[in-house]
Design a protein around this motif. Sequence first.
Motif, PDB file in Angstrom:
ATOM      1  N   VAL A  19       0.830  -1.202   0.000  1.00  0.00           N
ATOM      2  CA  VAL A  19       0.000   0.000   0.000  1.00  0.00           C
ATOM      3  C   VAL A  19       0.867   1.257   0.000  1.00  0.00           C
ATOM      4  O   VAL A  19       0.574   2.229  -0.705  1.00  0.00           O
ATOM      5  N   ALA A  20       1.952   1.257   0.759  1.00  0.00           N
ATOM      6  CA  ALA A  20       2.810   2.430   0.846  1.00  0.00           C
ATOM      7  C   ALA A  20       3.581   2.683  -0.451  1.00  0.00           C
ATOM      8  O   ALA A  20       3.841   3.834  -0.802  1.00  0.00           O
ATOM      9  N   SER A  21       3.933   1.627  -1.164  1.00  0.00           N
ATOM     10  CA  SER A  21       4.683   1.817  -2.407  1.00  0.00           C
ATOM     11  C   SER A  21       3.772   1.964  -3.620  1.00  0.00           C
ATOM     12  O   SER A  21       4.251   2.247  -4.717  1.00  0.00           O
ATOM     13  N   GLY A  22       2.482   1.813  -3.438  1.00  0.00           N
ATOM     14  CA  GLY A  22       1.533   1.885  -4.543  1.00  0.00           C
ATOM     15  C   GLY A  22       1.556   3.176  -5.336  1.00  0.00           C
ATOM     16  O   GLY A  22       1.594   3.141  -6.574  1.00  0.00           O
ATOM     17  N   PRO A  23       1.503   4.339  -4.688  1.00  0.00           N
ATOM     18  CA  PRO A  23       1.500   5.583  -5.474  1.00  0.00           C
ATOM     19  C   PRO A  23       2.753   5.769  -6.340  1.00  0.00           C
ATOM     20  O   PRO A  23       2.656   6.186  -7.494  1.00  0.00           O
ATOM     21  N   ALA A  24       3.911   5.440  -5.811  1.00  0.00           N
ATOM     22  CA  ALA A  24       5.148   5.602  -6.585  1.00  0.00           C
ATOM     23  C   ALA A  24       5.204   4.619  -7.752  1.00  0.00           C
ATOM     24  O   ALA A  24       5.555   4.985  -8.873  1.00  0.00           O
ATOM     25  N   VAL A  25       4.820   3.385  -7.501  1.00  0.00           N
ATOM     26  CA  VAL A  25       4.835   2.376  -8.563  1.00  0.00           C
ATOM     27  C   VAL A  25       3.788   2.703  -9.628  1.00  0.00           C
ATOM     28  O   VAL A  25       4.049   2.574 -10.832  1.00  0.00           O
ATOM     29  N   GLY A  26       2.627   3.164  -9.181  1.00  0.00           N
ATOM     30  CA  GLY A  26       1.580   3.535 -10.138  1.00  0.00           C
ATOM     31  C   GLY A  26       1.999   4.696 -11.022  1.00  0.00           C
ATOM     32  O   GLY A  26       1.757   4.688 -12.234  1.00  0.00           O
ATOM     33  N   ALA A  27       2.623   5.699 -10.425  1.00  0.00           N
ATOM     34  CA  ALA A  27       3.088   6.844 -11.208  1.00  0.00           C
ATOM     35  C   ALA A  27       4.157   6.427 -12.213  1.00  0.00           C
ATOM     36  O   ALA A  27       4.132   6.864 -13.366  1.00  0.00           O
ATOM     37  N   ALA A  28       5.086   5.582 -11.788  1.00  0.00           N
ATOM     38  CA  ALA A  28       6.133   5.110 -12.705  1.00  0.00           C
ATOM     39  C   ALA A  28       5.531   4.297 -13.845  1.00  0.00           C
ATOM     40  O   ALA A  28       5.970   4.408 -14.993  1.00  0.00           O
ATOM     41  N   MET A  29       4.514   3.512 -13.534  1.00  0.00           N
ATOM     42  CA  MET A  29       3.888   2.684 -14.566  1.00  0.00           C
ATOM     43  C   MET A  29       3.162   3.555 -15.591  1.00  0.00           C
ATOM     44  O   MET A  29       3.293   3.345 -16.805  1.00  0.00           O
ATOM     45  N   VAL A  34       3.097   6.065 -21.034  1.00  0.00           N
ATOM     46  CA  VAL A  34       2.955   7.254 -21.878  1.00  0.00           C
ATOM     47  C   VAL A  34       4.222   7.487 -22.697  1.00  0.00           C
ATOM     48  O   VAL A  34       4.161   7.752 -23.904  1.00  0.00           O
ATOM     49  N   VAL A  35       5.371   7.368 -22.071  1.00  0.00           N
ATOM     50  CA  VAL A  35       6.631   7.564 -22.796  1.00  0.00           C
ATOM     51  C   VAL A  35       6.818   6.481 -23.846  1.00  0.00           C
ATOM     52  O   VAL A  35       7.259   6.762 -24.971  1.00  0.00           O
ATOM     53  N   ALA A  36       6.455   5.250 -23.531  1.00  0.00           N
ATOM     54  CA  ALA A  36       6.563   4.172 -24.523  1.00  0.00           C
ATOM     55  C   ALA A  36       5.637   4.425 -25.706  1.00  0.00           C
ATOM     56  O   ALA A  36       6.010   4.163 -26.864  1.00  0.00           O
ATOM     57  N   LEU A  37       4.451   4.930 -25.428  1.00  0.00           N
ATOM     58  CA  LEU A  37       3.529   5.242 -26.512  1.00  0.00           C
ATOM     59  C   LEU A  37       4.074   6.366 -27.387  1.00  0.00           C
ATOM     60  O   LEU A  37       4.021   6.289 -28.618  1.00  0.00           O
ATOM     61  N   ILE A  38       4.624   7.392 -26.763  1.00  0.00           N
ATOM     62  CA  ILE A  38       5.216   8.496 -27.527  1.00  0.00           C
ATOM     63  C   ILE A  38       6.402   8.006 -28.342  1.00  0.00           C
ATOM     64  O   ILE A  38       6.580   8.389 -29.507  1.00  0.00           O
ATOM     65  N   GLN A  39       7.231   7.139 -27.762  1.00  0.00           N
ATOM     66  CA  GLN A  39       8.369   6.599 -28.502  1.00  0.00           C
ATOM     67  C   GLN A  39       7.906   5.750 -29.675  1.00  0.00           C
ATOM     68  O   GLN A  39       8.508   5.771 -30.746  1.00  0.00           O
TER      69      GLN A  39
END
Length: 88
Positions: A19-29, A34-39
């Motif tokens: 639960v504590a690492s969820g926001p950071a992992v979600g943001a990175a995902m 988005v970056v992969a789609l742009i690439q």
Amino acid sequence: MNEADALDMVQNAIWTVMVASGPAVGAAMVVGLVVALIQALTQVQEMTLTFVPKIVAVMVAVAISAPFIGSQISIFTNVVFSRIQTGF
């Protein structure tokens, strides 16, 4: 402390980490997708392009969700200390 108490403590610890690492992992995902789609759309295949946006997104997500993360860790700590105080 028996096996059920130990298993319960480990389960609470794992849940708190998830639960504590969820926001950071979600943001990175999300930023990674988005970056992969742009690439893929622009055919720019630079490997280092994904790191800077992900690092910035993770730092912003941790800064915004710091009170939530702190409260989750505080709740887990209070549970552990109360179980130690009552002798399991």
